[in-house]
Design an enzyme around this catalytic site. Structure first.
Site, PDB file in Angstrom:
ATOM      1  CG  ASP A 209      58.999  49.577  84.478  1.00  0.00           C
ATOM      2  OD1 ASP A 209      59.896  49.688  83.623  1.00  0.00           O
ATOM      3  OD2 ASP A 209      58.005  50.299  84.507  1.00  0.00           O
ATOM      4  CG  HIS A 210      62.906  46.804  80.408  1.00  0.00           C
ATOM      5  ND1 HIS A 210      61.652  46.852  79.890  1.00  0.00           N
ATOM      6  CD2 HIS A 210      63.692  47.483  79.540  1.00  0.00           C
ATOM      7  CE1 HIS A 210      61.667  47.522  78.754  1.00  0.00           C
ATOM      8  NE2 HIS A 210      62.897  47.915  78.515  1.00  0.00           N
ATOM      9  CG  HIS A 272      58.485  51.207  80.342  1.00  0.00           C
ATOM     10  ND1 HIS A 272      58.786  50.219  81.245  1.00  0.00           N
ATOM     11  CD2 HIS A 272      58.326  50.569  79.153  1.00  0.00           C
ATOM     12  CE1 HIS A 272      58.819  49.045  80.620  1.00  0.00           C
ATOM     13  NE2 HIS A 272      58.529  49.233  79.366  1.00  0.00           N
TER      14      HIS A 272
HETATM   15  C1  BG6 Z   1      58.473  47.168  76.456  1.00  0.00           C
HETATM   16  C2  BG6 Z   1      57.294  47.411  75.560  1.00  0.00           C
HETATM   17  O1  BG6 Z   1      58.071  47.131  77.792  1.00  0.00           O
HETATM   18  O2  BG6 Z   1      59.419  48.216  76.284  1.00  0.00           O
HETATM   19  C3  BG6 Z   1      57.732  47.505  74.118  1.00  0.00           C
HETATM   20  O3  BG6 Z   1      56.367  46.349  75.708  1.00  0.00           O
HETATM   21  C4  BG6 Z   1      58.817  48.551  73.956  1.00  0.00           C
HETATM   22  O4  BG6 Z   1      56.631  47.803  73.266  1.00  0.00           O
HETATM   23  C5  BG6 Z   1      59.936  48.327  74.972  1.00  0.00           C
HETATM   24  O5  BG6 Z   1      59.324  48.470  72.632  1.00  0.00           O
HETATM   25  C6  BG6 Z   1      60.924  49.480  74.956  1.00  0.00           C
HETATM   26  O6  BG6 Z   1      62.038  49.155  75.739  1.00  0.00           O
HETATM   27  P1  BG6 Z   1      63.466  49.799  75.452  1.00  0.00           P
HETATM   28  O7  BG6 Z   1      64.327  49.261  76.540  1.00  0.00           O
HETATM   29  O8  BG6 Z   1      63.877  49.343  74.083  1.00  0.00           O
HETATM   30  O9  BG6 Z   1      63.282  51.282  75.514  1.00  0.00           O
END
Ligand code: BG6
Length: 520
Positions: A209-210, A272
């Site tokens: 989960d980045h 997230h």
């Molecule tokens: C991803 C989603 O996990 O996270 C995307 O699939 C979303 O839809 C993205 O745009 C958002 O990541 P960040 O790091 O740009 O907030």
């Protein structure tokens, strides 16, 4: 004065380019960077968006900082009929497209690119040529840490793992990285976990989960558990409500076919936002150890008040954007973006929930996430209760304190306090923030979340990854909402692109006298 992180340090572009080259492992050891052990990373889906936009650039950044040993290898796998040089070219073009790096150093890139290899396999085919991947991998005498990164749709995860096992490539020590989404509901996530678990032990499965790799998300742990001030107030006695917002200004981009079967609830909330919720509200873990963290996070997920067909209308809002203007640019509606005539997929979701335990009972927790909102903004707002009694009578009314933890952009924290406005003319109160701004205090470049997470896989550190039971518990709660939406046929409201979601989401908070926090 810039702070240093021993694992992934962050320095300015210019400093980075001079700090390392393929030949400078000795230098790297002497510097503040700690190189990881040599590894062999196989990226399935290597020509896809995630790999080009995030994985390859992240690896290059870590290479430039001397953390990737020269005998490491990155092997791209995909259906595209490319050769090694074609893949290297694609990787370089992608880097320029997505990073726009003013300090690009051609020699560093060339040295990095020598680590890149490519194998064309259609892993979906019955006769997939796993042997050709086997040939590209190192032999037993090379003892590289072997990692398989599945940047592919989740329905292929089990097949790929089984293919790796059949062909003898999944060794006892190899690791697998699963990119989200992990399934589309509890049942599919369970199947994936079972299937992958037949090949890899749980402690060799890295579910990404980045958000957990973001600087400010990790800083949540430091804020809560590295300071003594907050903990006594971090409960239902002092906190009135909590808000978690992840707003995006972008639309669904080129991912329409995926997104239309997903929607904001599955795409953002299940992973997230629930991770942010857990880190914001869990009890203090005994350590940063993966199991200790998981144990506390799972308690929160299991204590979330279920949403049922009877409560869904009052506690959730689902909506879709229509044509509007975002950041001065006019943008089409969702249906045109995904190229369909009709869809009830939500691009915005807002939920009111509660954690049913002693610390949080009765504290409303609001979460919302949407695409094509006014601006990109992710933050956690802790709204404290007001003072129990005002000594200022009619002269002045203190406002309740508020802590805003900004995850992106403008990372930092603001604690809003009441102070006396100086000067004559009676007692006047003013609300001002104690401002812990990242940009004002640190000159560092913040590594992308993937830079940290990729190296954590090599280090074997599972703390910032989701474990099986967390993912499944999150799906169980989200499934309750999806089922309730279906059963009650809950309306999908519309909102104009460029505003902060539909009126219904504001109305949901107004019911309890609350308001979504605005950009300050
Ligand atoms: C991803 C989603 O996990 O996270 C995307 O699939 C979303 O839809 C993205 O745009 C958002 O990541 P960040 O790091 O740009 O907030």
């Amino acid at each position: 004065m810039a702070e240093r992180d021993p694992d992934i340090d962050a320095v300015s572009g210019a400093e980075r380019r001079t700090g390392h080259s393929a030949q400078s492992q000795g230098e790297a050891k002497g510097s503040q960077f700690v190189p990881v052990a040599p590894f062999e990373l196989v990226v399935f889906g290597a020509t896809g968006d995630l790999s080009r936009r995030k994985l390859l650039p992240s690896l290059y950044h870590r290479w430039c900082d001397g953390q990737i040993p020269a005998n490491s290898r990155i092997i791209g796998v995909s259906r595209s009929k490319l050769d090694r040089d074609g893949f290297r070219k694609l990787a370089e073009e992608s880097y320029h497209e997505f990073e726009k790096d003013p300090d690009f150093d051609a020699a560093s890139w060339k040295a990095f690119a020598e680590r890149l290899d490519y194998v064309s396999i259609d892993v979906t085919a019955k006769d997939a040529d796993w042997a050709s991947l086997g040939k590209a991998l190192s032999g037993p005498d090379e003892a590289l840490i072997r990692i398989f990164y599945l940047a592919m749709p989740p329905r292929l995860f089990v097949d790929i793992c089984e293919g790796l096992e059949r062909s003898g490539l999944a060794t006892d020590t190899s690791r697998v990285v699963l990119e989200k989404p992990l399934g589309k509901d509890f049942a599919s996530a369970y199947q994936i976990n079972e299937g992958v678990g037949r090949v890899f032990d749980e402690d060799r499965i890295y579910r990404i989960d980045h958000y957990l790799g973001k600087e400010t998300v990790q800083n949540l742990l430091v804020l809560r558990f590295g300071n003594v001030l907050l903990e006594p107030l971090w409960n239902r006695d002092a906190i009135d409500h909590i808000e978690i917002t992840v707003a995006e200004s972008i639309g669904v981009g080129g991912r329409g076919s995926y997104y239309d079967t997903s929607g904001a609830l599955r795409d953002m909330v299940q992973n997230h936002l629930l991770q942010l919720l857990c880190l914001s509200t869990m009890e203090a873990p005994a350590s940063l150890d993966a199991d200790a963290l998981r144990t506390e996070k799972i308690k929160v997920l299991r204590a979330l008040k279920p949403i049922t067909p009877e409560t869904v209308e009052a506690n959730t809002v689902r909506a879709q954007y229509v044509r509007g203007t975002v950041g001065g640019e006019s943008v089409p509606d969702y249906l045109s973006d995904v190229d369909v005539d009709a869809s009830t997929t939500e691009t915005f979701v807002a939920i009111r929930t509660e954690i049913q335990n002693w610390r949080w009972a009765g504290v409303p927790i609001y979460i919302r996430s949407g695409k094509r909102m006014a601006q990109r903004r992710s933050e956690i707002v802790i709204q404290f209760k007001n003072i129990p009694h005002s000594i200022f009578g009619d002269v002045a009314t203190p406002r309740p304190n508020k802590l805003v933890i900004r995850l992106q952009p403008d990372e930092g924290m603001k604690l809003y306090m009441e102070i006396k406005e100086p000067g004559a003319g009676g007692l006047r109160l003013k609300t001002l923030p104690l401002n812990l701004s990242y940009s004002e205090n640190f000159t560092a470049r913040y590594p992308d979340a993937y830079e940290r997470l990729l190296l954590d896989v090599v280090r074997g550190n599972l703390s910032l990854f989701m474990q099986r039971d967390e993912v499944e518990a999150a799906w169980r709660w989200v499934d309750g909402i999806i089922d309730a939406w279906e059963e009650t046929d809950q309306r999908v409201s519309l909102y104009t692109a460029g505003i902060d979601g539909p009126n219904a989401a504001h109305a949901m908070l107004n019911e309890l006298g609350h308001r979504w926090s605005e950009v300050d």
